[in-house]
Scaffold this active site. Sequence first.
Site, mmCIF file in Angstrom:
data_model
loop_
_atom_site.group_PDB
_atom_site.id
_atom_site.type_symbol
_atom_site.label_atom_id
_atom_site.label_comp_id
_atom_site.label_asym_id
_atom_site.label_seq_id
_atom_site.Cartn_x
_atom_site.Cartn_y
_atom_site.Cartn_z
ATOM 1 N N CYS A 119 -8.293 -22.752 11.333
ATOM 2 C CA CYS A 119 -8.286 -22.322 9.933
ATOM 3 C C CYS A 119 -7.487 -23.319 9.107
ATOM 4 C CB CYS A 119 -7.660 -20.933 9.839
ATOM 5 S SG CYS A 119 -7.222 -20.406 8.169
ATOM 6 N N CYS A 163 -7.512 -22.233 3.372
ATOM 7 C CA CYS A 163 -8.031 -22.417 1.998
ATOM 8 C C CYS A 163 -8.258 -21.082 1.305
ATOM 9 C CB CYS A 163 -9.331 -23.218 2.030
ATOM 10 S SG CYS A 163 -10.729 -22.329 2.779
ATOM 11 N N GLY A 187 -5.681 -13.637 12.468
ATOM 12 C CA GLY A 187 -6.738 -13.125 11.595
ATOM 13 C C GLY A 187 -7.730 -14.202 11.251
ATOM 14 N N ARG A 188 -7.351 -15.068 10.305
ATOM 15 C CA ARG A 188 -8.265 -16.116 9.843
ATOM 16 C C ARG A 188 -8.633 -17.101 10.947
ATOM 17 N NH1 ARG A 188 -4.810 -18.150 4.926
ATOM 18 N NH2 ARG A 188 -3.222 -17.597 6.449
ATOM 19 N N ARG A 233 2.384 -1.518 11.164
ATOM 20 C CA ARG A 233 2.411 -2.886 10.654
ATOM 21 C C ARG A 233 3.263 -2.876 9.389
ATOM 22 N NH1 ARG A 233 -1.677 -7.727 8.920
ATOM 23 N NH2 ARG A 233 -0.755 -9.172 10.403
ATOM 24 N N ALA A 287 -20.572 -32.412 5.004
ATOM 25 C CA ALA A 287 -21.918 -31.880 5.234
ATOM 26 C C ALA A 287 -22.640 -32.667 6.317
ATOM 27 C CB ALA A 287 -22.722 -31.896 3.933
ATOM 28 N N LYS A 346 -1.993 -30.008 0.615
ATOM 29 C CA LYS A 346 -3.426 -29.886 0.916
ATOM 30 C C LYS A 346 -3.832 -30.596 2.205
ATOM 31 C CE LYS A 346 -4.782 -27.232 -2.367
ATOM 32 N NZ LYS A 346 -5.849 -27.490 -3.314
ATOM 33 N N TYR A 369 0.839 -1.190 0.000
ATOM 34 C CA TYR A 369 0.000 0.000 0.000
ATOM 35 C C TYR A 369 0.884 1.253 0.000
ATOM 36 C CZ TYR A 369 -3.724 -3.343 0.954
ATOM 37 O OH TYR A 369 -4.596 -4.389 0.868
ATOM 38 N N CYS A 420 -16.746 -18.641 5.762
ATOM 39 C CA CYS A 420 -15.639 -19.514 6.162
ATOM 40 C C CYS A 420 -15.982 -20.961 5.853
ATOM 41 C CB CYS A 420 -15.340 -19.350 7.650
ATOM 42 S SG CYS A 420 -13.947 -20.357 8.229
#
Length: 633
Positions: A339, A342, A315-316, A218, A389, A426, A170, A358
């Site tokens: 987390c 992904c 964070g995640r 940061r 599921a 993975k 940034y 998420c």
Amino acid sequence: MSKLFTPIKIGPITIKNRFMMAPMENGLAAPGGFINDRITKFFEERAKNEVGIIITGSVGISPEGRGLPTQLSIYDDQFIPGLRELTDAVHNAGSKIGAQIYHAGRQASEAITGIQPIAPSAVPCLVVGNDPREMTKEEIYEMKEKFVEAARRSVEAGFDMIEVHFAHGYLLHSFLSPHSNKRTDEFGESLENRMRFPMEVLQEISELFGDKVAVTIRISADEYLEDGLKFEEVITICQKAVEAGAQAISLTAGSYDSVEYTIQPMFIEQGFLVSFSKKLKEFVDVPIIVAGRLNSADLIENIMEKNDADMIAIGRGLISDEEIVVKMKNQQYEDIRYCVACNQGCIDNVFQGKGITCLVNARAGFEAERNISETDHKKKVLVIGAGPAGMEAARVARLRGHDVRIIDRDQTVGGKFDTLAAPPEKDSFLLYKDFLISQLEKLGVPFVHENIKSVQDLEKYQADEIIVATGAHQSMPPIKGTELANVLLAEDVLNGREVGETVAIIGGGLVGTETAKLLSEAGKQVTIIEMADSIGNGVGPTFAGHLFDFLEKRHVQQITSAKVVEIKENKVVLEDREVLADQVIIAAGYTPNNDFIEELNKQYPSLQTIGDVNKPRRIIDATAEAFLAAATI
């Protein structure tokens, strides 16, 4: 008690523990950057669960410097009342809160702002696809005042900390980095010159507000670009930042041109920034905050016990489990929903202008409306299918107080988890599998091994409610030759089936490319055949570059815009060529396992179907459907 749960003083504030919610874009604010109930509830939920301090995602200090339509803004006094509502909510919930003030610079989007981006130099950002112009000296000094005004508004809005964004490519970081700063005046070339503007911003904010709020930076410890900012220079920058008034330093990494290091996917090592924080502590005497795939309680505790950092920024991990701090405090380690890195629900959604969700936590981003409460009307619930599921539905239904059992034709639970985790890099998906299994065991949900083929098979269970989560299976496409012995399905290969030395994979989407990774890593000669004009459809932006590099290094051939005419014993015939191969692998086409759904519907009118049995998709869709189905019973 662990050092994690001891207070820490940063400037004029004291934080109750060593947990910071790291600043992440979440896409939850109202268009234009205004506070709404959704983003307030999101942060409030984390505050209720013992996070020491929450740092907002980037807050825009100027209209042309915004990167997303739903990114918080602070470039005008009109934003103060809404931000005050947010800080009040977080304070009332027990946490402190900081504003991360920033300008996107060359990574801003003209499509969003309607204004040409500005930067230290006219160096385009290929990820955004924009055309920034070089700032004049007058604009640089005007921008400093905009940062200072944003800091003033942050104080008036009730923030406890101002984090000045020196990272991720940034504006302020782009002045620091030789990758993006090509100026030849007093703001470019030497490190001293490149630091000039960011340090002037920091120093004035520190002088004006450092006795009222904590003022921190940061910064990317390494930009991970050949011509980017390196740690050796970052050490000097951090030393100068402390001299300019920085009261703590929060470490991150990368920029948009090395985006995989900003929001690290599965292939980036857990805790990869810890070595940087440990080293930086030798050079500065302010608290060092570290982030970077800290999805392990052991890792987090070791960082603090070894004094490798002074605070942990998650964070995640706080998206995937809003209660992670409480669970670590109570040593409920098996209950943590880690987390999996992904990036599907968080950063991929945000890059598309959507709010976060998420893969492992269906409540993320929906804290107000998606809740689990015990029901007054307890029922017998039968879940058919023990994949992602089915397991999530059984977990939620049991938490609601129902009598639940789960059935599957396989002898163990997990569905396609192991298949999904088989390719290189993975295995993080298994974190979710382990969580669901541990929760079902803890909740006492019995597993039954049975292949349900008809309504009659269910009568003995006397279920009041049935949820079907039977998934989908790979199916052969209508190509001549698929019946030959040299033709296999991709799932068979991912599950360990041996193949020949030369392999042609028909289908270059997510399944095809992951199968190619697995086989090329094993030394096979692989060719991907894809009918679209490129491979990798469905691969997220933080994975794509690495995927293509991985395949290129292993000499995986790609044939796109291809139509398969026929498969023969030693080759695949295309319209315009032939591809020699000992083995042909089909990586295209899934069919729902819904053979007796219609029959079930007649017997059980309230039947619910979730996951791939409705339509083959991803685990993130299965998790959401499972939660919503079970939460309504």
